[in-house]
Design a protein around this motif. Sequence first.
Motif: not given
Lengths: 502, 329
Positions: B132-143
């Motif tokens: 999850i960390f890898v595919v999102a590049g460490g970012q959080w997706l918010t609303s």
Amino acid sequence: MVDEPILRLDHVTKQFPGVRALHDVHMALYPGQVTALLGENGAGKSTIVKILTGIYRPDAGAIHIGGKLQSFSSPRDAWRSGVSAIHQETVMFDDLTVAENIFMGHMPLRSGKRIDWQLMNARAAELLKSVDADFGSEVLLKRLGVAQKHLVEIARALSHDSRIVIMDEPTSALSAREISDLFLIIAQLKAEGRAILFISHKFDEIFRVADRWVCLRDGEHVGEGLIKDVEPRGLVKLMVGRPIDQVFPKKKIEIGEPVLEVVGLSNPTEFADVSFTLHKGEILGFYGLVGAGRSETMQALFGVSKATAGVVKLNGKTLAISSTADAIVSGIAYVPEDRQVQGTVLPFGIRENTTLASLHQHTDKGILSRVSEQKITRKLGGRLSVKAAHWEQRLNELSGGNQQKVVIAKWLATSPKILILDEPTKGIDVGSKAAVHEFMGELASEGLAVILISSELPEIMGMADRIMVMHEGRIVKNFTRAEATAEAIVTAATGGGHHAAA
Amino acid sequence: MPLLKRREFFLGSIILGLVIAIGFRAPVFVTPESLLNIITDTSFLFMLALAQMIVILTRGIDLSVAANLAMAGMLTALASRAMPEMPIVLIILLSTLYGLALGIVNGALIAALGIPPIVVTLGTLAVYRGLIFVVAGGQWLTSDDMTPQFLAFPKATLLGISSLVWIAAFVIAGFWFFLNETRTGRALYAVGGNPVAARYCGIDLAPQQLLVYSIAGSVSGLCGYLWVSRYGIAYVDIAQGYELTIIAACVIGGVSIAGGVGTVSGTLLGALFLGIVVNALPVINVSPFWQTAISGAIILAAVIVNARAERKTGKLILPEARLLAGASK
């Protein structure tokens, strides 16, 4: 006689790691006839059953059914080709209903691929009626007794409507009346033109139902023919490969004073009013059908389960056994029936298994002495002639017979006063069997008191000084060695005055 | 059957008693809105506990469900951000397929290679969380990263009931049908109850394993989108540790860890019980520090009750004992 066989096995060979289970075996089954498959434990009968039901695949050889070459890769293939079986061990599902047990794997469907529960329960009820069962099709299996479960197993085999029905010791847990019912079913199956392969150790049954016989010894075909042309004595000789009187090395031993006195031992569901006295140097046999409560009684004596009433005295002193540790300290040893599950720790070595029940003898200030362990292992292993590469070899690398010798060694290491052997030769090869018998006699002659549970009549009659016969949780009869006859013992064990044999 | 039914009656009574008792302390807890809210909140647990139950029926366990949920949720959120026009049906389908793929990985490792389920799913749990960390590049997706329709779906209602509850109802009906009306469903009880006997009946363990881990994966994937959109956030740690709550719901509901025993209704009651406890503790002013400990203690108590119910009874050998058992069936 119909001459065209419905099923033919040709040149079938099956090899397991280290064991040749079957070698170039041939056999034929005929429509409307019962063929008895004879052989000692370990002769390859079960392997034949497993090949015919698609559980094992033969390494070589062919199966023809109705003239067509078959290749079973799963039990489903086997029953689709018209072969079904009553298995020796009841292989069933405790938490499902009787109907589900009968139809597991081939439940009837209605539209939309949904299970037709109504039809299934109704058909199950019909099948149960045909085997004269006294319970309904929607009862959970775990509510049933051993004999009732066996009836479910029979109903399951009939549910396939197969041309070929295999019965692997179908009567081992049935009472005399239930056996008679089974024979009526067999007669009906014969009349319908089905072929039956019948496996049993009981000669009276074989001579009553079978038309033909095939005999195996050590995985090889040693003879076949028509039942009307043979006598039991001849068949036994063929099975064992030597005259039967030489099989049991029973020694004449002076029976000593009483060691163990059991009075009125009872449990609410398993056994009641079990009373007997065991003497020094005596081998006391316990015979009965599978599920007659023999093992359960002994397990209560050994502290595995609890008796709710009764007195147990060892050398005149009343014992209070509430755990197996108590039993071991008191000098009782129990070699259980299920070697693999209850008897051995398979990934452990011979030494570790041998000393498992007597570790305190090899402990100094809480630390185990390997030297002391090795000493006892060498002594007992040598005495029992355990065949192994070295004393550290893991148990799962040994044959069944040698595993059993290690289990016995483990209990002898506790220096018991009483040794309980529960089916000590079940499923082990002829050689190991003879060694176990020989050793049993030796131990008795040294003054050990031995209880022998066995479902093999020749073994009980050959080894025991006295024989207790259990039926439905009670001792129904006891015989001295001199007065015991095979017929009387079987009559008592199957619960009755009306004997099943013709 | 009677034993199981008795257990469900027992659990149902406890739940009812619990609700009434809490109602006395905090009447606001027993209003229809509040109760419906609890059901909505517990929808995830209903679905995931049933998925876990069929795995446990085959003597397995799936520890990776929550990680799967988080991974599928993240992937779906990323896909939706990349393609904002994607219709909601496709989003749900996509999330389910992501979950299915991850479930198949579990199933294949367990069924084909014969590795124990606890080892495989413990491993994939870590792998999925890490990915999850890898595919999102460490970012959080918010609303802010999600489209309004992506966010709106779980809150949409039909006949006053949220879509989340409707979906859970469909999933529950599906599981009930599968387990009670199909051969394959009954076969799961067989392989778990007695694998050797099942083999004799022509039912092999491996295909059943592949199936149950695939189903568990699909349900986790479905819940992935629903979770992310309901809470409006996707990051590495969502639903962290939730697998243990799921397993607890099964155990409380009478699913035997030894395999072969468990019902849809029991598991649902187990999940409902946990849902009520978790929602009630804050209402009756239990400090958050105590809440976890109390939930844990309640789970232990339920397991002890279960163990006592499953205690081994003697064999029925004596004729009088058999008669007695027959009469009380």
